[in-house]
Design an enzyme around this catalytic site. Sequence first.
Site, PDB file in Angstrom:
ATOM      1  N   GLN A 253       0.816  -1.213   0.000  1.00 12.14           N
ATOM      2  CA  GLN A 253       0.000   0.000   0.000  1.00 12.14           C
ATOM      3  C   GLN A 253       0.850   1.263   0.000  1.00 12.14           C
ATOM      4  O   GLN A 253       0.441   2.296  -0.531  1.00 12.14           O
ATOM      5  CB  GLN A 253      -0.937  -0.002   1.214  1.00 12.14           C
ATOM      6  CG  GLN A 253      -1.970  -1.112   1.178  1.00 12.14           C
ATOM      7  CD  GLN A 253      -2.839  -1.068  -0.066  1.00 12.14           C
ATOM      8  OE1 GLN A 253      -3.579  -0.106  -0.292  1.00 12.14           O
ATOM      9  NE2 GLN A 253      -2.737  -2.097  -0.909  1.00 12.14           N
ATOM     10  N   HIS A 256       1.370   3.184  -3.272  1.00 13.62           N
ATOM     11  CA  HIS A 256       0.352   4.046  -3.871  1.00 13.62           C
ATOM     12  C   HIS A 256       0.855   5.472  -4.038  1.00 13.62           C
ATOM     13  O   HIS A 256       0.510   6.156  -5.006  1.00 13.62           O
ATOM     14  CB  HIS A 256      -0.922   4.048  -3.024  1.00 13.62           C
ATOM     15  CG  HIS A 256      -1.886   2.964  -3.375  1.00 13.62           C
ATOM     16  ND1 HIS A 256      -2.798   3.087  -4.394  1.00 13.62           N
ATOM     17  CD2 HIS A 256      -2.084   1.740  -2.843  1.00 13.62           C
ATOM     18  CE1 HIS A 256      -3.522   1.973  -4.476  1.00 13.62           C
ATOM     19  NE2 HIS A 256      -3.104   1.149  -3.547  1.00 13.62           N
ATOM     20  N   GLU A 321      -8.252   3.607   6.483  1.00 11.75           N
ATOM     21  CA  GLU A 321      -8.997   3.110   5.313  1.00 11.75           C
ATOM     22  C   GLU A 321      -9.007   1.579   5.260  1.00 11.75           C
ATOM     23  O   GLU A 321     -10.051   0.944   5.170  1.00 11.75           O
ATOM     24  CB  GLU A 321      -8.336   3.680   4.055  1.00 11.75           C
ATOM     25  CG  GLU A 321      -8.899   3.182   2.748  1.00 11.75           C
ATOM     26  CD  GLU A 321      -8.113   3.695   1.562  1.00 11.75           C
ATOM     27  OE1 GLU A 321      -8.666   3.662   0.453  1.00 11.75           O
ATOM     28  OE2 GLU A 321      -6.944   4.118   1.721  1.00 11.75           O
ATOM     29  N   HIS A 322      -7.823   0.983   5.277  1.00  8.52           N
ATOM     30  CA  HIS A 322      -7.677  -0.481   5.212  1.00  8.52           C
ATOM     31  C   HIS A 322      -7.102  -0.990   6.523  1.00  8.52           C
ATOM     32  O   HIS A 322      -6.078  -0.466   6.984  1.00  8.52           O
ATOM     33  CB  HIS A 322      -6.715  -0.898   4.099  1.00  8.52           C
ATOM     34  CG  HIS A 322      -7.046  -0.354   2.748  1.00  8.52           C
ATOM     35  ND1 HIS A 322      -6.322   0.654   2.144  1.00  8.52           N
ATOM     36  CD2 HIS A 322      -8.023  -0.696   1.873  1.00  8.52           C
ATOM     37  CE1 HIS A 322      -6.824   0.907   0.948  1.00  8.52           C
ATOM     38  NE2 HIS A 322      -7.864   0.123   0.763  1.00  8.52           N
ATOM     39  N   ASP A 355      -8.219  -4.167  -3.339  1.00  7.60           N
ATOM     40  CA  ASP A 355      -7.891  -3.154  -4.342  1.00  7.60           C
ATOM     41  C   ASP A 355      -8.180  -3.638  -5.755  1.00  7.60           C
ATOM     42  O   ASP A 355      -8.627  -2.858  -6.607  1.00  7.60           O
ATOM     43  CB  ASP A 355      -6.408  -2.794  -4.261  1.00  7.60           C
ATOM     44  CG  ASP A 355      -6.090  -1.816  -3.150  1.00  7.60           C
ATOM     45  OD1 ASP A 355      -7.031  -1.251  -2.565  1.00  7.60           O
ATOM     46  OD2 ASP A 355      -4.890  -1.612  -2.870  1.00  7.60           O
ATOM     47  N   HIS A 415     -49.226  25.850   8.722  1.00  7.15           N
ATOM     48  CA  HIS A 415     -49.238  24.390   8.816  1.00  7.15           C
ATOM     49  C   HIS A 415     -50.482  23.915   9.577  1.00  7.15           C
ATOM     50  O   HIS A 415     -51.146  22.948   9.195  1.00  7.15           O
ATOM     51  CB  HIS A 415     -47.988  23.896   9.551  1.00  7.15           C
ATOM     52  CG  HIS A 415     -46.721  23.975   8.765  1.00  7.15           C
ATOM     53  ND1 HIS A 415     -46.161  25.157   8.368  1.00  7.15           N
ATOM     54  CD2 HIS A 415     -45.887  22.994   8.315  1.00  7.15           C
ATOM     55  CE1 HIS A 415     -45.042  24.918   7.713  1.00  7.15           C
ATOM     56  NE2 HIS A 415     -44.852  23.605   7.666  1.00  7.15           N
TER      57      HIS A 415
END
Length: 436
Positions: A253, A256, A321-322, A355, A415
């Site tokens: 990762q 990335h 995230e992961h 992924d 109303h």
Amino acid sequence: MARKYLKQAARKGKTSIGGAPAQVPSIVAGVIDDIRQRGDAAVRQYSERFDKWSPASFKLSRDQIESAISQVSKQTIEDIKEVQQNVRTFAQLQRESIRDFETETAPGIFLGQRNNPIQTVGAYIPGGRYPLLASAHMTVLTAKVAGVPHVVACTPPINGQIPSSTVAALSLAGADEIYILGGVQAIAAMAVGTESMPKVRFIAGPGNAFVAEAKRQLYGEIGIDLFAGPTEILIVADETADPFAVATDLLSQAEHGPDSPAVLITTSEEVGKKSIQLCSELLRTLNTAPIAGVAWEDFGEVVVVDNVDEAYRVADEYAFEHVQIFTASPRDALEKMQNYGALFLGENTCVSYGDKCIGTNHVLPTRGASRYTGGLWVGKFLRTVTYQEVRNPESSGRLGRLCGRAARAELFEGHARSGDFRAHRHLGDAFDWIPV
């Protein structure tokens, strides 16, 4: 509980949305405003400037799409189809979990819910550093499973060329229009519409700092999936974990981007130290080491804690995230943890599966956003709407009385009169506000 850092991030907390430097918002605002004013001419100018790309038409014709597909190897096409079937299967199960319903809550009072797809969606598929085929599956295919009738897809050229494999993935996923167009100019064109680009109502897909900022600035005018920052991975490991698996997955990762955080939380100092050693060794032969190595050096962390429960608590603080779970009982994390984009349970599972191929969506919340949202899924492309029908006159009258009282408690006389009128019509209640 005690925490011991075997490695701390050199630049922890220094990234912003997409790792954006301070000048990005003003640059993005200028591009969006220019495209809003000048349309296609501005889009072409920025494409030439940023991507050195100015074809006769940014939109691919059917012949161009078929030509691109023909340049992709048979094996890659087969793999795209297999991965897309995995994504489709999971997305269809998600869609089936969201149901329309109608119920009679009282005599003659019917309340219902429908889940209507967004009519036009834009899908952004990044392509600067890598051709991200999987993002085509995650955005376009998921939108199509949700029932979106028209999906516009944008992806940038790569080295001045049409990215054939990405085009193949987009076409097979069901994109209705494909544009070779990247960056802020693509996001802005889809969001505001130009002479040649239809305006969409929602944009999904990851991107760099400029793309993330463009989505942020345009949110409200259009819907977006979520605000995305650098990819994150966190591994929770006990003494049973294989340090080689830990190191391999952390670096998977980190490649990335140079600002992608990679964190190990472990109950075993031995596992932590060995994982750090192996990261250094593996970087010597990893061809993406110029990226992954910087990310690991600047944003990598290894934390030793007393026990697995404490590891889960620390992991929830990161809200990454992961999150991979390399423990003797990995499924415990389903009950112990709350804040994550996606969990990957056991060493047979890895973030790279998510992924690229397993079928769950890889567009996930970063920078702590998992505390309030999940990732991209079928439901993001649906609008849950409600409807009401009162068929029973007496029930309408009773609701009218209740409405009158409730509205006047809030000082909403208009109303209240809507309710009074129906209480009078159906139950004979008196009222004195009819115009003479």
